[in-house]
Design an enzyme around this catalytic site. Sequence first.
Site, short mmCIF file in Angstrom:
data_model
loop_
_atom_site.label_atom_id
_atom_site.label_comp_id
_atom_site.label_asym_id
_atom_site.label_seq_id
_atom_site.Cartn_x
_atom_site.Cartn_y
_atom_site.Cartn_z
N ASP A 123 -6.17 -13.77 8.19
CA ASP A 123 -5.02 -13.66 7.29
C ASP A 123 -3.89 -14.61 7.67
O ASP A 123 -2.73 -14.20 7.84
CB ASP A 123 -4.48 -12.21 7.27
CG ASP A 123 -5.38 -11.28 6.48
OD1 ASP A 123 -6.15 -11.75 5.63
OD2 ASP A 123 -5.32 -10.05 6.72
N GLU A 177 -10.76 -6.21 -5.27
CA GLU A 177 -10.67 -7.33 -4.32
C GLU A 177 -11.94 -7.39 -3.47
O GLU A 177 -12.18 -6.52 -2.63
CB GLU A 177 -9.45 -7.13 -3.42
CG GLU A 177 -9.28 -8.25 -2.40
CD GLU A 177 -8.02 -8.09 -1.56
OE1 GLU A 177 -7.00 -7.58 -2.07
OE2 GLU A 177 -8.07 -8.47 -0.38
N HIS A 208 -11.48 -13.91 2.52
CA HIS A 208 -12.67 -13.08 2.32
C HIS A 208 -13.82 -13.94 1.80
O HIS A 208 -14.98 -13.73 2.15
CB HIS A 208 -12.38 -11.95 1.33
CG HIS A 208 -11.31 -11.01 1.80
ND1 HIS A 208 -10.84 -9.98 1.03
CD2 HIS A 208 -10.62 -10.95 2.97
CE1 HIS A 208 -9.89 -9.31 1.70
NE2 HIS A 208 -9.74 -9.90 2.87
N HIS A 213 0.88 -1.17 0.00
CA HIS A 213 0.00 0.00 0.00
C HIS A 213 0.91 1.22 0.00
O HIS A 213 1.97 1.20 0.66
CB HIS A 213 -0.84 0.12 1.27
CG HIS A 213 -1.82 -0.99 1.51
ND1 HIS A 213 -1.48 -2.17 2.12
CD2 HIS A 213 -3.15 -1.07 1.26
CE1 HIS A 213 -2.54 -2.93 2.22
NE2 HIS A 213 -3.58 -2.30 1.71
N ASP A 257 -4.89 -13.50 -3.45
CA ASP A 257 -4.22 -13.25 -2.17
C ASP A 257 -4.28 -14.56 -1.39
O ASP A 257 -5.25 -14.82 -0.65
CB ASP A 257 -4.91 -12.12 -1.40
CG ASP A 257 -4.33 -10.76 -1.75
OD1 ASP A 257 -3.47 -10.70 -2.65
OD2 ASP A 257 -4.74 -9.75 -1.13
C1 XLS Z 1 -7.88 -6.55 3.74
C2 XLS Z 1 -7.37 -6.73 2.39
C3 XLS Z 1 -6.26 -5.78 1.99
C4 XLS Z 1 -6.07 -5.74 0.51
C5 XLS Z 1 -5.23 -4.61 0.05
O1 XLS Z 1 -8.57 -7.36 4.31
O2 XLS Z 1 -7.00 -8.07 2.26
O3 XLS Z 1 -5.08 -6.12 2.63
O4 XLS Z 1 -5.51 -6.93 0.01
O5 XLS Z 1 -5.69 -3.39 0.50
CA CA Z 2 -6.04 -9.05 0.50
CA CA Z 3 -7.67 -10.07 4.50
#
Ligand code: XLS
Ligand code: CA
Ligand code: CA
Length: 459
Positions: free
Chosen positions: A332, A255, A294, A124, A319
């Site tokens: 995560d 995303e 997600h 970011h 991701d």
């Molecule tokens: C948050 C998201 C974030 C995106 C990028 O939950 O995964 O990290 O991948 O902003």
């Molecule tokens: Ca992400």
């Molecule tokens: Ca995430």
Amino acid sequence: MSSFAPTSANPGTSAATKYDADDAEFFPGIPKIPFKVDAGPSETLVFKQYNPTEVIMGRTIEEWLRFSVCFWHTFRGTGADPFGFPTLKRPWDDGSNSMANAKRRVRAAFEFFTKLGIKHWTFHDRDIAPEGNNLAETNKNLDEIVELVQQLQTKTGVKLLWATSNLFAHPRYMNGASTNPDAHVFACAAAQVKKCMEVAKKLNAENFVFWGGREGFHSLLNTDVRSELDHMAMFFKMALAYKKKIGFTGTLLIEPKPKEPTKHQYDYDAMTVIGFLKNYGLDKDFKLNIEPNHTTLAGHAYEHDVVLASAFGLLGSIDSNTGSPDLGWDTDQFPMDHKHASHVMKVVISQGGIEPGGLNFDCKVRRESTDLRDMFISHIGAMDTFAKGLKIAAKVIEDGVMAKCIKERYSSYKNGIGAKIAKGDASFEELEKYVMEHGEPEMRSGQQENFESILNFYM
Ligand code: XLS
Ligand code: CA
Ligand code: CA
């Protein structure tokens, strides 16, 4: 999503000076991670499955997997959670928002990528450079760090898989960025993405990601959803126009995520985003970056959105992380499940690869995993998991047993009335006549357990 705030693991210390030298080593004692065929279970700093040069179905494992390290969790994560202070102390990081600290983090990151043998990274804008007192200062900070990044990318050959703008951490974005009821905030978000896209172009980013963490609502009572969605679409149109104007060639990716931090997020899941893109005529210019954590938060199976996005030709990048199946939030975690990885890789192989996207480890070590080695062990474990998943998926595809079973399941659409339906040549009247003539269909087993057993054979 972890800590983007400048919370510090060791505030106020300035013992970082030894890391300021150009030849400083951040991970002493950790070698470049090798592949070892006969490694034992306790050999943790070796790859046991990930042999980057091994060829699988005409491509090297490295080319299939296109791994990437994310900067935010791995170099800005502190282990802080809503109940506890930071636990992850990185010796080069004095916790300050200084430019010197930002540079140390970046140099530590490139040593990490190189030792791990990962050729891509993601960030970011606000992870790599601190905000200043105004936009001009913030942009200047970013430019200074980007200079360093450019040198390190050239020196190491590590490439930028994608860049993204953090449009959710700063208080100005509390009611959203492009969906904020205040047009002034919309303008701030636009200015930020404009700059980040210029940086992405300069660093040859292969993609650019939009994640709308605050694009949604906590209450319908105070929200004009249609206006917000129209504004969000307008924002994406401007981003596309600017991309074309400056000649940035990376793919634009959205995303999806259903919730957290916002109660309801507009980019709920893959199909919601696909519907949105089609509704606003953006589906030719945007693809999706799918994060399985997600997907499971949205109540779907791990691989669901990877499958759905790919089915519509819109899977741009992944991701590759995981949630915890017994928790309802975004943990995560590093993906360590062979079956999940093989499902994902089956889709990737079937669509002919994920390039220019990749498998980005948007993952963080647990706040209890406090050793520097844990940063390596976690990535190595996840890379081995996906290498094994790739090998399993390749076998499943090469054998063709499952594909044959699926083909057989849909075979009624290959000729006769089924072929007419599939081609769009049938009508309700004709189908009614068909049923009158042929009566009830036969019961045909869905054979779920058969499919599950076949898959288990390859595990
Ligand atoms: C948050 C998201 C974030 C995106 C990028 O939950 O995964 O990290 O991948 O902003
Ligand atoms: Ca992400
Ligand atoms: Ca995430």
